[in-house]
Design a protein around this motif. Structure first.
Motif, PDB file in Angstrom:
ATOM      1  N   GLU A 197     -23.005 -63.180  15.629  1.00  0.00           N
ATOM      2  CA  GLU A 197     -23.351 -62.795  14.265  1.00  0.00           C
ATOM      3  C   GLU A 197     -22.278 -61.842  13.752  1.00  0.00           C
ATOM      4  O   GLU A 197     -21.752 -61.035  14.526  1.00  0.00           O
ATOM      5  N   PRO A 198     -21.935 -61.893  12.468  1.00  0.00           N
ATOM      6  CA  PRO A 198     -20.978 -60.916  11.932  1.00  0.00           C
ATOM      7  C   PRO A 198     -21.570 -59.519  11.932  1.00  0.00           C
ATOM      8  O   PRO A 198     -22.779 -59.332  11.763  1.00  0.00           O
ATOM      9  N   MET A 199     -20.711 -58.519  12.158  1.00  0.00           N
ATOM     10  CA  MET A 199     -21.169 -57.127  12.228  1.00  0.00           C
ATOM     11  C   MET A 199     -20.102 -56.227  11.609  1.00  0.00           C
ATOM     12  O   MET A 199     -19.064 -56.006  12.221  1.00  0.00           O
ATOM     13  N   PRO A 200     -20.307 -55.755  10.348  1.00  0.00           N
ATOM     14  CA  PRO A 200     -21.464 -56.010   9.493  1.00  0.00           C
ATOM     15  C   PRO A 200     -21.324 -57.323   8.733  1.00  0.00           C
ATOM     16  O   PRO A 200     -20.248 -57.917   8.705  1.00  0.00           O
ATOM     17  N   HIS A 201     -22.417 -57.759   8.114  1.00  0.00           N
ATOM     18  CA  HIS A 201     -22.425 -58.975   7.317  1.00  0.00           C
ATOM     19  C   HIS A 201     -22.176 -58.594   5.863  1.00  0.00           C
ATOM     20  O   HIS A 201     -23.019 -57.980   5.220  1.00  0.00           O
ATOM     21  N   ALA A 250     -29.539 -58.364  19.937  1.00  0.00           N
ATOM     22  CA  ALA A 250     -29.772 -58.977  18.629  1.00  0.00           C
ATOM     23  C   ALA A 250     -28.942 -58.240  17.593  1.00  0.00           C
ATOM     24  O   ALA A 250     -28.716 -57.036  17.714  1.00  0.00           O
ATOM     25  N   ILE A 251     -28.472 -58.962  16.583  1.00  0.00           N
ATOM     26  CA  ILE A 251     -27.780 -58.359  15.451  1.00  0.00           C
ATOM     27  C   ILE A 251     -28.568 -58.704  14.195  1.00  0.00           C
ATOM     28  O   ILE A 251     -28.771 -59.883  13.886  1.00  0.00           O
ATOM     29  N   VAL A 252     -29.027 -57.666  13.513  1.00  0.00           N
ATOM     30  CA  VAL A 252     -29.851 -57.846  12.312  1.00  0.00           C
ATOM     31  C   VAL A 252     -29.107 -57.288  11.102  1.00  0.00           C
ATOM     32  O   VAL A 252     -28.191 -56.477  11.239  1.00  0.00           O
ATOM     33  N   HIS A 253     -29.533 -57.725   9.910  1.00  0.00           N
ATOM     34  CA  HIS A 253     -28.861 -57.327   8.676  1.00  0.00           C
ATOM     35  C   HIS A 253     -29.876 -56.761   7.691  1.00  0.00           C
ATOM     36  O   HIS A 253     -31.006 -57.250   7.585  1.00  0.00           O
ATOM     37  N   ALA A 254     -29.453 -55.729   6.961  1.00  0.00           N
ATOM     38  CA  ALA A 254     -30.322 -55.121   5.959  1.00  0.00           C
ATOM     39  C   ALA A 254     -30.622 -56.106   4.836  1.00  0.00           C
ATOM     40  O   ALA A 254     -29.810 -56.983   4.518  1.00  0.00           O
ATOM     41  N   LEU A 255     -31.784 -55.948   4.227  1.00  0.00           N
ATOM     42  CA  LEU A 255     -32.208 -56.852   3.168  1.00  0.00           C
ATOM     43  C   LEU A 255     -31.413 -56.613   1.888  1.00  0.00           C
ATOM     44  O   LEU A 255     -31.044 -55.476   1.560  1.00  0.00           O
ATOM     45  N   LEU A 256     -31.159 -57.685   1.153  1.00  0.00           N
ATOM     46  CA  LEU A 256     -30.599 -57.597  -0.190  1.00  0.00           C
ATOM     47  C   LEU A 256     -31.669 -57.052  -1.138  1.00  0.00           C
ATOM     48  O   LEU A 256     -32.871 -57.132  -0.851  1.00  0.00           O
ATOM     49  N   ASP A 257     -31.254 -56.518  -2.288  1.00  0.00           N
ATOM     50  CA  ASP A 257     -32.224 -56.040  -3.270  1.00  0.00           C
ATOM     51  C   ASP A 257     -33.185 -57.163  -3.669  1.00  0.00           C
ATOM     52  O   ASP A 257     -34.390 -56.940  -3.833  1.00  0.00           O
ATOM     53  N   GLU A 258     -32.657 -58.363  -3.822  1.00  0.00           N
ATOM     54  CA  GLU A 258     -33.493 -59.510  -4.204  1.00  0.00           C
ATOM     55  C   GLU A 258     -34.563 -59.776  -3.155  1.00  0.00           C
ATOM     56  O   GLU A 258     -35.725 -60.052  -3.490  1.00  0.00           O
ATOM     57  N   GLN A 259     -34.186 -59.698  -1.876  1.00  0.00           N
ATOM     58  CA  GLN A 259     -35.169 -59.910  -0.814  1.00  0.00           C
ATOM     59  C   GLN A 259     -36.244 -58.823  -0.824  1.00  0.00           C
ATOM     60  O   GLN A 259     -37.416 -59.101  -0.572  1.00  0.00           O
ATOM     61  N   MET A 260     -35.834 -57.595  -1.097  1.00  0.00           N
ATOM     62  CA  MET A 260     -36.803 -56.498  -1.135  1.00  0.00           C
ATOM     63  C   MET A 260     -37.799 -56.683  -2.271  1.00  0.00           C
ATOM     64  O   MET A 260     -38.994 -56.443  -2.104  1.00  0.00           O
ATOM     65  N   GLN A 261     -37.308 -57.110  -3.416  1.00  0.00           N
ATOM     66  CA  GLN A 261     -38.211 -57.365  -4.536  1.00  0.00           C
ATOM     67  C   GLN A 261     -39.191 -58.480  -4.210  1.00  0.00           C
ATOM     68  O   GLN A 261     -40.392 -58.381  -4.511  1.00  0.00           O
ATOM     69  N   GLN A 262     -38.704 -59.536  -3.588  1.00  0.00           N
ATOM     70  CA  GLN A 262     -39.572 -60.654  -3.233  1.00  0.00           C
ATOM     71  C   GLN A 262     -40.631 -60.240  -2.227  1.00  0.00           C
ATOM     72  O   GLN A 262     -41.756 -60.752  -2.250  1.00  0.00           O
TER      73      GLN A 262
END
Length: 337
Positions: free
Chosen positions: A324-328, A82-94
Motif C-alpha cells: 500500500e502507498p504510505m502516505p496515500h 496493515a496500512i490504513v488511510h485517513a478518510l476524505l472529507d466526502e467520506q466523512m460526510q457520507q
C-alpha cells in the motif's frame, strides 16, 4: 473387454484426480479461525470503511492431476501489518462525522491560476492566496503565496498582502477593518490611516479537522506499533493528538508530531515534500484477530479525522495484497481493500 477395463480405469483415475484438487482455503479476514468468532464492529467503528492487512507474495497451488489444469489458485498468508488511510472529507460526510467549524473551499488545483484573495483547500486546511499564483502547493513554505484562513475568515495581518476595502484582519490582539485598498500599512500605526479598529471579538481558534494521513500498524507479541505520516504539504494540519482504539476502547494516544522533510536529490520515483509524522507502541489487550483497530486524529473531542478500520488476521486468502502507498496522496477508495 480389455478396452472397456482401460476406459474404466481412466475414468476412475480422473475422478480421483479431481477429488485430490483441494479447494481454496476460506479467507481468514471473513472467517473465524481456531474456533474464535469474528469480532463485531461497534460504535463509530461500524461507520468506517475497512482495509485488509497486507499479505505475502503468495504460493501457487497446482492440482496433482490432470496436468492440463495447471495452477488452480494462489494462496497468500496474511502478514501482521496493515496500512490504513485517513478518510476524505466526502467520506466523512457520507458516514455522518462532523467536519468541524473551519472554513471550506474547493480543493487546490495545481493547474489553476489563483488571483489574490481566492481560496483553496489542501490537506484538510483552507488557504487564501496573498498574490497571483499557480502551481505552488499551499502549506509547503511559510513565506509562500498562501496563508491559512481562520474559522471566521479573518486572518492575521500580513505586510506583503494587499487588502480590499472592508476586509478584516487581526493585529495586536484587535480586529481591524480596511477603510480602503491598502498594502504594507500596519494597523494602528496611523489614526487617520487605512485601518479602523472595530469592536468585533477576536475570532475563536478554528476547530478544524486535521489533515489527511496514512498509518502503518504492526502487531508483535501482544504489542501494537503505529507509525503515522501525513500527506505532502500538511504541516499546519497537525492534530492535537491521535488516539488508537481497539474494539472501540482507547489504548493510548500519540501527542508528538515532528516535521519530516524529504529531499530526493534527483532520485527517480521519489517525491520530495514536507510531512508531519508520529510513532508509538501500545499494549494490545485482545487475542490476535479478535478485535478491530481504528485511529482518530483529533483537534478536539468531537472534531476528529478517522482512518479506515482494520484488524490483525491469522489465516490465508486467495486475494493478494502485498503493498500500500504510505502516505496515500490520492483517493484511497481507488486502491485494493
Amino acid at each position: 473387454m480389455k478396452s472397456a477395463l482401460l476406459c474404466a480405469a481412466w475414468l476412475l483415475a480422473s475422478a480421483s484426480a479431481y477429488a485430490t484438487c483441494t479447494p481454496p482455503p476460506p479467507d481468514g479476514f471473513n472467517n473465524p479461525w481456531w474456533g474464535n468468532t469474528l469480532p463485531e464492529r461497534i460504535g463509530d467503528d461500524a461507520r468506517l470503511p475497512v482495509r485488509r492487512p497486507l499479505t505475502d507474495a503468495g504460493t501457487d497451488y497446482l492440482c496433482p492431476m490432470p496436468v492440463e489444469m495447471g495452477v488452480a489458485y494462489r494462496v497468500h498468508n496474511y502478514r501482521p501489518t496493515a496500512i490504513v488511510h485517513a478518510l476524505l472529507d466526502e467520506q466523512m460526510q457520507q458516514a455522518g462525522f462532523p467536519l468541524g467549524n473551519a472554513p471550506t473551499a474547493p480543493a487546490w488545483d495545481a493547474a489553476r491560476i489563483y488571483q489574490q484573495g481566492e481560496r483553496a483547500s489542501h490537506g484538510g486546511i483552507v488557504y487564501q492566496a496573498q498574490w497571483w499564483t499557480q502551481g505552488e502547493a499551499p502549506g509547503v513554505t511559510a513565506s509562500g503565496a498562501w496563508q491559512t484562513v481562520d474559522a471566521d475568515g479573518i486572518g492575521a495581518w500580513s505586510a506583503s498582502r494587499a487588502y480590499q476595502a472592508e476586509e478584516k484582519v487581526v493585529h495586536d490582539s484587535k480586529v481591524w477593518a480596511a477603510r480602503w485598498w491598502t498594502q504594507g500599512e500596519q494597523p494602528g500605526s496611523n489614526e487617520w490611516g487605512a485601518w479602523l479598529q472595530t469592536a468585533d471579538p477576536l475570532p475563536q481558534p478554528a476547530a478544524a479537522l486535521p489533515s489527511r494521513y496514512s498509518a502503518s500498524l504492526s502487531w508483535s507479541g501482544g504489542e501494537l506499533s503505529v507509525h503515522v505520516q501525513s500527506v505532502n504539504g500538511a504541516l499546519q494540519g497537525r492534530p492535537a493528538y491521535l488516539e488508537v482504539r481497539e474494539q472501540g476502547v482507547a489504548l493510548g494516544r500519540l501527542t508528538q508530531f515532528p516535521a519530516f522533510y524529504r529531499d530526493c536529490f534527483g532520485a527517480p520515483e521519489c517525491q520530495p515534500g514536507v510531512y508531519w509524522t508520529g510513532y508509538g507502541k501500545f499494549v494490545s489487550t485482545k487475542v490476535p484477530g479478535s478485535a478491530w483497530v481504528s485511529l482518530w486524529a483529533c483537534n478536539s473531542k468531537d472534531v476528529c479525522r478517522p482512518a479506515e478500520v482494520t484488524r490483525h488476521v491469522v489465516g490465508q486468502t486467495t486475494s493478494g495484497h502485498p503493498g500500500e502507498p504510505m502516505p496515500h496522496e490520492g483517493d484511497p477508495r481507488l486502491g485494493t481493500r
